[in-house]
Design an enzyme around this catalytic site. Structure first.
Site, PDB file in Angstrom:
ATOM      1  N   ASP A  85      76.099  -3.943  -3.745  1.00  0.00           N
ATOM      2  CA  ASP A  85      75.303  -3.031  -2.916  1.00  0.00           C
ATOM      3  C   ASP A  85      73.821  -3.189  -3.249  1.00  0.00           C
ATOM      4  O   ASP A  85      72.983  -2.551  -2.619  1.00  0.00           O
ATOM      5  CB  ASP A  85      75.723  -1.572  -3.172  1.00  0.00           C
ATOM      6  CG  ASP A  85      75.588  -1.199  -4.639  1.00  0.00           C
ATOM      7  OD1 ASP A  85      75.507  -2.109  -5.476  1.00  0.00           O
ATOM      8  OD2 ASP A  85      75.572   0.007  -4.940  1.00  0.00           O
ATOM      9  N   GLU A 130      88.468 -11.475 -11.862  1.00  0.00           N
ATOM     10  CA  GLU A 130      87.552 -10.470 -11.314  1.00  0.00           C
ATOM     11  C   GLU A 130      86.653 -10.006 -12.455  1.00  0.00           C
ATOM     12  O   GLU A 130      87.126  -9.378 -13.413  1.00  0.00           O
ATOM     13  CB  GLU A 130      88.304  -9.257 -10.741  1.00  0.00           C
ATOM     14  CG  GLU A 130      87.328  -8.258 -10.109  1.00  0.00           C
ATOM     15  CD  GLU A 130      87.885  -6.884  -9.761  1.00  0.00           C
ATOM     16  OE1 GLU A 130      87.106  -6.053  -9.275  1.00  0.00           O
ATOM     17  OE2 GLU A 130      89.083  -6.642  -9.992  1.00  0.00           O
ATOM     18  N   ASP A 170      76.457  -4.537 -12.512  1.00  0.00           N
ATOM     19  CA  ASP A 170      75.223  -3.779 -12.758  1.00  0.00           C
ATOM     20  C   ASP A 170      74.023  -4.689 -12.468  1.00  0.00           C
ATOM     21  O   ASP A 170      73.989  -5.831 -12.937  1.00  0.00           O
ATOM     22  CB  ASP A 170      75.159  -3.334 -14.225  1.00  0.00           C
ATOM     23  CG  ASP A 170      76.317  -2.416 -14.567  1.00  0.00           C
ATOM     24  OD1 ASP A 170      76.442  -1.372 -13.916  1.00  0.00           O
ATOM     25  OD2 ASP A 170      77.105  -2.750 -15.469  1.00  0.00           O
ATOM     26  N   ASP A 220      86.536  -6.724 -18.083  1.00  0.00           N
ATOM     27  CA  ASP A 220      85.500  -5.700 -18.231  1.00  0.00           C
ATOM     28  C   ASP A 220      85.489  -5.287 -19.704  1.00  0.00           C
ATOM     29  O   ASP A 220      86.459  -5.516 -20.426  1.00  0.00           O
ATOM     30  CB  ASP A 220      85.809  -4.472 -17.345  1.00  0.00           C
ATOM     31  CG  ASP A 220      84.566  -3.650 -17.024  1.00  0.00           C
ATOM     32  OD1 ASP A 220      84.139  -3.643 -15.855  1.00  0.00           O
ATOM     33  OD2 ASP A 220      84.016  -3.005 -17.955  1.00  0.00           O
TER      34      ASP A 220
HETATM   35  C1  LIG Z   1      78.947  -0.812 -11.533  1.00  0.00           C
HETATM   36  S1  LIG Z   1      80.405  -1.077 -12.405  1.00  0.00           S
HETATM   37  C2  LIG Z   1      81.471  -1.775 -11.173  1.00  0.00           C
HETATM   38  C3  LIG Z   1      82.913  -1.673 -11.534  1.00  0.00           C
HETATM   39  C4  LIG Z   1      83.897  -2.088 -10.418  1.00  0.00           C
HETATM   40  N1  LIG Z   1      83.796  -3.481 -10.073  1.00  0.00           N
HETATM   41  C5  LIG Z   1      83.688  -1.241  -9.175  1.00  0.00           C
HETATM   42  O1  LIG Z   1      83.105  -1.771  -8.202  1.00  0.00           O
HETATM   43  O2  LIG Z   1      84.082  -0.065  -9.188  1.00  0.00           O
HETATM   44  C6  LIG Z   1      79.993  -2.495 -13.378  1.00  0.00           C
HETATM   45  C7  LIG Z   1      81.024  -2.848 -14.449  1.00  0.00           C
HETATM   46  O3  LIG Z   1      80.594  -4.024 -15.135  1.00  0.00           O
HETATM   47  C8  LIG Z   1      80.941  -3.918 -16.511  1.00  0.00           C
HETATM   48  N2  LIG Z   1      80.067  -4.837 -17.243  1.00  0.00           N
HETATM   49  C9  LIG Z   1      78.717  -4.976 -17.083  1.00  0.00           C
HETATM   50  N3  LIG Z   1      78.247  -5.941 -17.885  1.00  0.00           N
HETATM   51  C10 LIG Z   1      79.331  -6.438 -18.554  1.00  0.00           C
HETATM   52  C11 LIG Z   1      79.504  -7.470 -19.522  1.00  0.00           C
HETATM   53  N4  LIG Z   1      78.484  -8.201 -19.951  1.00  0.00           N
HETATM   54  N5  LIG Z   1      80.740  -7.704 -19.989  1.00  0.00           N
HETATM   55  C12 LIG Z   1      81.794  -6.955 -19.550  1.00  0.00           C
HETATM   56  N6  LIG Z   1      81.698  -5.976 -18.631  1.00  0.00           N
HETATM   57  C13 LIG Z   1      80.486  -5.727 -18.145  1.00  0.00           C
HETATM   58  C14 LIG Z   1      80.754  -2.447 -16.832  1.00  0.00           C
HETATM   59  O4  LIG Z   1      81.518  -2.076 -17.941  1.00  0.00           O
HETATM   60  C15 LIG Z   1      81.218  -1.782 -15.537  1.00  0.00           C
HETATM   61  O5  LIG Z   1      82.577  -1.416 -15.568  1.00  0.00           O
END
Ligand SMILES: C[S@@+](CC[C@H](N)C(=O)[O-])C[C@H]1O[C@@H](n2cnc3c(N)ncnc32)[C@H](O)[C@@H]1O
Length: 232
Positions: free
Chosen positions: A168, A58, A132, A83
């Protein structure tokens, strides 16, 4: 206070035996339980899970809601949430430990370095949950379905394995469709409105993540794409 809590979580994370962390991709060892350094590429089955069951990643797991829920639903599969945010991973890892879920682990690293920690064909499936969307023009390459990221996944994902994107974000959804088309990947399932469909396209789309529940972006619909990487 919040900072102190975070530091406590980072310290506790180092004592969890279901968490691996990397601090420097130039040295692809992972820091595991109590500061021991381990090389995990090609060894997740034998060294961590102690079985040969398929492994799902994931990506952008945050607190790991998908990893936890899928691990409960599919005890004969293994799950690894990835993450970079330690405090979020702490939450998922803690739940897994308290629920005795031995088929779920967490990897704290930047996703772009994942090929350093998994061997060719070691992974059977990928879920990308609410990544993101990186809306600014100069940051398109940071989207987790950009060609540079798909190239990383190809290095360890078995051929014909599913990549699921749940988002989303219209931008993320349409960007991914464009990448799939331009690069010749194969769409398997596609919906603009997961919960608006008469029948859910995939049985695990009912799992809701922290981000989805919070509906931070006020999105009207949740989108889903499932695709396979083209074979070269
Ligand atoms: C919007 S949050 C969504 C988290 C979770 N999947 C949720 O739906 O609650 C996006 C996550 O992607 C992680 N993330 C974004 N770019 C990343 C990268 N290049 N490497 C590791 N984590 C990343 C961020 O740290 C964050 O926790």
């Amino acid at each position: 206070m919040a900072r102190r809590n975070k530091l406590l979580k980072f310290t506790e994370l180092l004592t969890f035996d279901n968490v691996y962390e990397n601090y420097d991709p130039r040295n692809p060892l992972l820091v595991a339980n109590h500061d021991t350094s381990v090389e995990m590429s090609g060894k997740w089955h034998s060294e961590h899970f102690k079985n040969e069951n398929p492994i799902t990643l994931e990506l952008a797991c945050g607190r790991g809601e998908y990893s936890i829920a899928l691990a409960e639903r599919y005890p004969d599969r293994n799950f690894i949430g990835v993450d970079i945010k330690g405090a979020r991973i702490w939450k998922g890892a803690k739940i897994a430990i308290e629920s005795n879920l031995n088929n779920v682990a967490f990897l704290r690293t930047k996703i772009e370095f994942c090929h350093l920690f998994f061997n060719e064909n070691e992974i059977d499936e990928i879920w990308i949950t609410f990544p993101d969307p990186f809306l600014k023009k100069g940051k398109v390459n940071r989207r987790l379905t950009s060609p540079n990221y798909l190239g990383v996944y190809k290095q360890f994902l078995k051929p014909k394995s599913p990549i699921h994107l749940k988002t989303d974000s219209d931008v993320m959804y349409f960007h991914t469709k464009e990448v799939i088309k331009e690069e010749g990947h194969i769409t398997k399932l596609d919906t603009y409105d997961v919960y608006g469909d008469e029948e859910m396209l995939h049985p695990d789309l009912d799992i809701k993540t922290y981000y989805e529940n919070a509906n931070i972006s006020n999105a009207d619909s949740i989108k889903y794409l499932q695709f396979n990487l083209k074979e070269s």
